[in-house]
Design a protein around this motif. Structure first.
Motif, PDB file in Angstrom:
ATOM      1  N   LYS A 280       0.485  -1.174  -0.141  1.00  0.00           N
ATOM      2  CA  LYS A 280      -0.261   0.145  -0.088  1.00  0.00           C
ATOM      3  C   LYS A 280       0.939   1.512  -0.530  1.00  0.00           C
ATOM      4  CE  LYS A 280      -3.482  -0.279   1.969  1.00  0.00           C
ATOM      5  NZ  LYS A 280      -4.582  -0.019   3.345  1.00  0.00           N
ATOM      6  N   TYR A 282      -0.267   4.068   0.549  1.00  0.00           N
ATOM      7  CA  TYR A 282      -1.347   5.076   0.874  1.00  0.00           C
ATOM      8  C   TYR A 282      -1.452   5.266   2.395  1.00  0.00           C
ATOM      9  CZ  TYR A 282      -1.388   6.855  -3.640  1.00  0.00           C
ATOM     10  OH  TYR A 282      -0.596   7.179  -5.063  1.00  0.00           O
ATOM     11  N   ARG A 286      -7.783   0.143   1.461  1.00  0.00           N
ATOM     12  CA  ARG A 286      -7.311   0.209  -0.206  1.00  0.00           C
ATOM     13  C   ARG A 286      -8.868   0.549  -0.576  1.00  0.00           C
ATOM     14  NH1 ARG A 286      -3.030   0.131  -3.546  1.00  0.00           N
ATOM     15  NH2 ARG A 286      -3.053  -2.208  -4.397  1.00  0.00           N
ATOM     16  N   ASN A 288      -9.985   3.299  -0.657  1.00  0.00           N
ATOM     17  CA  ASN A 288      -9.301   4.663  -1.263  1.00  0.00           C
ATOM     18  C   ASN A 288      -8.787   5.164  -2.651  1.00  0.00           C
ATOM     19  OD1 ASN A 288     -11.848   5.760   0.245  1.00  0.00           O
ATOM     20  ND2 ASN A 288     -10.119   5.794   1.974  1.00  0.00           N
ATOM     21  N   HIS A 289      -8.326   4.399  -2.880  1.00  0.00           N
ATOM     22  CA  HIS A 289      -6.567   3.990  -3.328  1.00  0.00           C
ATOM     23  C   HIS A 289      -6.588   5.277  -4.706  1.00  0.00           C
ATOM     24  CE1 HIS A 289      -3.089   2.270  -0.689  1.00  0.00           C
ATOM     25  NE2 HIS A 289      -4.605   3.436   0.358  1.00  0.00           N
ATOM     26  N   THR A 290      -7.441   4.108  -5.305  1.00  0.00           N
ATOM     27  CA  THR A 290      -7.086   4.521  -6.909  1.00  0.00           C
ATOM     28  C   THR A 290      -8.136   6.053  -7.258  1.00  0.00           C
ATOM     29  OG1 THR A 290      -8.531   2.118  -7.472  1.00  0.00           O
ATOM     30  CG2 THR A 290      -8.830   4.037  -9.011  1.00  0.00           C
ATOM     31  N   SER A 344     -10.507  11.576   2.002  1.00  0.00           N
ATOM     32  CA  SER A 344      -8.932  10.240   1.450  1.00  0.00           C
ATOM     33  C   SER A 344      -8.536  11.088   0.218  1.00  0.00           C
ATOM     34  CB  SER A 344      -9.232   9.222   0.572  1.00  0.00           C
ATOM     35  OG  SER A 344      -9.234   9.213   2.680  1.00  0.00           O
ATOM     36  N   ILE A 411      -4.382  -0.313  -9.621  1.00  0.00           N
ATOM     37  CA  ILE A 411      -4.759   0.783  -8.253  1.00  0.00           C
ATOM     38  C   ILE A 411      -2.824   0.438  -8.080  1.00  0.00           C
ATOM     39  CG2 ILE A 411      -4.736  -1.039  -7.266  1.00  0.00           C
ATOM     40  CD1 ILE A 411      -6.681  -0.282  -5.117  1.00  0.00           C
TER      41      ILE A 411
END
Length: 474
Positions: A280, A282, A286, A288-290, A344, A411
Motif C-alpha cells: 500500500k 497510502y 485500499r 480509497n486508493h484509486t 481521502s 491501483i
C-alpha cells in the motif's frame, strides 16, 4: 456426513476436504518455494515490521499495550511497540493490532484480505516460544499462511460483502496452519489447529463502517486466536474436523455456500498467489486508493479545490459500502477518515500527496479539506463488478460549468501498477522514523537482516535484535 450437505448445496466437495488441505500443507518444503515467492516474503517482512514500528503513535496502540502490560509483565514473546514481554497469544494480539493500525499493511486485492497483520504476528510469537527457528523454516511458514489467506479470500469471494472482515475470519484459519507447521504438526495435527482456529473465528465489517478503533484491533484478535489454536493442537486437543466443508463449517455457515473451493485447492503448492499481493502506498483503506491516485493526478494538472462545484465518485458496491458514506468531521475520528473516500480524495487533491500526516489530528479537521469533502457524492456504479476493488470513475463539475471525467482501472501498489523496491524501502524507513525515531542506519540494519534471513539459525532472534528500540515512554 456433513460433506453430503455441502454437495447438496452445489459445492460438490470431496470427503475430508479440510484434511486434504492439511495433507497438502504438511508436504511443503522450503526448497519448493520459487525465488520470486521468497523475495516477496522478505518484502512482506520489511513492509510489515516497518508499519508496526510506525504504529507506535497510532491512536489505540499505546492504550492497548498499557492494558496488556497491566495484566502481563513477562512471557516468552515480545510486543514490538515498547519492547514488552508477553505470553505468545498476547504478543500476537499486540503486534497484530499495531500492524493494522495505520491501515498501511499489505493486501491481496482480489481476495480482499490484509495478511501479514495476522500471519506475521502469529509466527513471531510462535517462533519465540519455540526458540531458534531457522530462517528457512520461518519463511516456509510465512509462505503457507500468506498463500492460504489469499486463496481463502478468493474462494470466499464475497465475504466482505456479507459483512464479515475476511482479514480476521480467514486470517485466523490461515495463520493457525502456518503456526502449526512451525510446531511441526502432521496433517491430523494441522486439522486440529484449523479446527481450533475455526472455533474462535470472528470479525464483522461493522467496525470499519462505523470508523472506530476496534477495526485496527481485529487482526490482533485473529492472531491471538491462531496462536492459541495451534498450541492447543500441539498439546493434543482436538478441534472441529470438517471446519470448511461441514454443515456448520465455514463455507455453509459464514459464506452461505457462495464459495469457489477450487480457488483454494487447485494448484496449491505448485502455483502461487503470493506474487499477486499489493503493497500500500497510502495509509488508508485500499478502497480509497484509486480515487487518491486520480486526485493526485488532478493536483499535478493544476486543479484547485476552490474552483470545484461538485464531485461524483463512482465505485463498486463493496467499496461503496466500505468507504462511501459522507464525511462527518464532527466525529473527529482518524479511523473514519481512513475509511472515507470523500475525505481521502479531498486531502489528495489539495495536498498532491497522502502520507502518515494525512490521517492525523488536526489534519482530519482541516477546513479547506472538509469543505471539498462535503461537495463529494459517492455512488455505486453498476457497470463495475460488486467486489472489484480497483476501478473508479470521478466526475468534476466546476463553478464555471465545465465538467471533467477521469476513469482508472488499476491501483497503485498492485501487480499492474507496482511500487518499486526503492519506494517500498522509502516507506519502510519513513514508518520507522515516524514511529520509532529510527535513523536510516537502524532501518538499513533491519532490512539487511531480513534480506539474509534464509541463512539465519534463529530468524526471529535476529529480527528482534535488529528492530529499533522504542522511544522512551512508549
Amino acid at each position: 456426513m456433513s460433506t453430503a450437505n455441502a454437495a447438496e448445496n452445489g459445492l460438490n466437495l470431496p470427503p475430508d476436504f479440510s484434511l486434504k488441505l492439511c495433507e497438502n500443507i504438511a508436504a511443503w518444503r522450503y526448497e519448493d518455494l520459487p525465488e520470486s515467492v521468497v523475495r516477496m516474503l522478505k518484502f512482506f517482512l520489511i513492509d510489515t515490521l516497518g508499519v508496526i514500528g510506525g504504529a507506535s503513535k497510532a491512536p489505540g496502540i499505546a492504550e492497548l499495550n498499557q492494558r496488556l502490560s497491566r495484566w502481563e509483565s513477562s512471557g516468552s514473546a515480545t510486543g514490538l511497540v515498547g519492547g514488552r514481554r508477553y505470553s505468545p497469544p498476547t504478543a500476537a494480539m499486540a503486534n497484530g493490532a499495531a500492524a493494522h493500525a495505520l491501515d498501511f499493511d499489505d493486501m491481496h486485492d482480489f481476495g480482499r484480505v490484509h495478511t501479514n497483520c495476522v500471519v506475521l504476528p502469529t509466527l513471531l510469537a510462535t517462533a519465540q516460544d519455540i526458540g531458534a527457528v531457522s530462517g528457512k523454516d520461518f519463511l516456509l511458514a510465512l509462505a503457507i499462511g500468506t498463500e492460504l489467506h489469499a486463496r481463502l479470500g478468493l474462494a470466499c469471494y464475497d465475504s466482505l460483502g456479507k459483512g464479515w472482515h475476511p482479514t480476521m475470519v480467514l486470517g485466523t484459519l490461515a495463520a493457525s496452519l502456518a503456526a502449526g507447521r512451525l510446531l511441526k504438526l502432521d496433517a491430523e495435527g494441522l486439522r486440529n489447529a484449523l479446527g481450533m482456529a475455526y472455533h474462535q473465528a470472528s470479525g464483522s465489517a461493522q467496525s470499519m463502517r462505523d470508523g472506530v478503533i476496534s477495526k485496527r484491533l481485529g487482526p490482533g484478535f485473529a492472531a491471538r486466536a491462531a496462536v492459541v489454536g495451534a498450541f492447543l493442537a500441539a498439546d493434543g486437543l482436538t478441534g472441529t474436523r470438517e471446519s470448511l466443508e461441514g454443515s456448520a463449517g465455514l463455507f455453509a455457515l459464514y459464506e452461505r455456500n457462495q464459495v469457489k473451493p477450487e480457488l483454494l485447492m487447485d494448484g496449491l503448492g505448485k502455483t502461487w498467489r503470493i506474487d499477486e499481493y499489493s503493497f500500500k502506498p497510502y495509509p488508508g483503506c485500499r478502497c480509497n486508493h484509486t480515487s487518491i491516485g486520480i486526485a493526485i493526478g488532478l493536483h499535478n494538472e493544476g486543479i484547485v479545490a476552490e474552483d470545484i462545484e461538485a464531485v461524483e465518485i463512482r465505485m463498486g458496491e463493496v467499496n461503496w459500502l466500505t468507504v462511501g458514506i459522507p464525511y462527518e468531521v464532527s466525529r473527529d475520528s482518524v479511523v473514519h477518515a481512513q475509511f472515507n473516500v470523500s475525505y481521502s480524495f479531498a486531502r489528495a487533491l489539495i495536498d498532491g500527496e497522502v502520507g502518515l500526516h494525512s490521517y492525523q489530528r488536526p489534519a482530519i479537521s482541516d477546513p479547506r479539506v472538509v469543505a471539498l469533502a462535503e461537495k463529494v457524492r459517492v455512488v455505486v456504479d453498476t457497470t463495475i463488478g460488486k467486489t472489484e476493488i480497483a476501478p473508479a470513475t470521478i466526475k468534476l463539475t466546476f463553478k464555471d460549468g465545465r465538467t471533467m471525467t477521469v476513469r482508472k482501472s488499476t491501483i497503485k501498489g498492485s501487480q499492474q501498477e507496482p511500487m518499486t523496491d526503492q519506494e517500498l524501502l522509502a516507506k519502510f524507513r519513513s514508518c520507522l522514523a515516524y514511529g520509532m525515531n529510527a535513523a536510516p542506519d537502524d532501518a538499513s540494519r533491519l532490512a539487511q537482516t531480513i534480506l539474509n534471513l534464509e541463512n539465519q539459525a534463529d530468524a526471529v532472534g535476529v529480527m528482534m535484535w535488529a528492530f529499533p528500540e522504542a522511544p522512551a515512554g512508549r
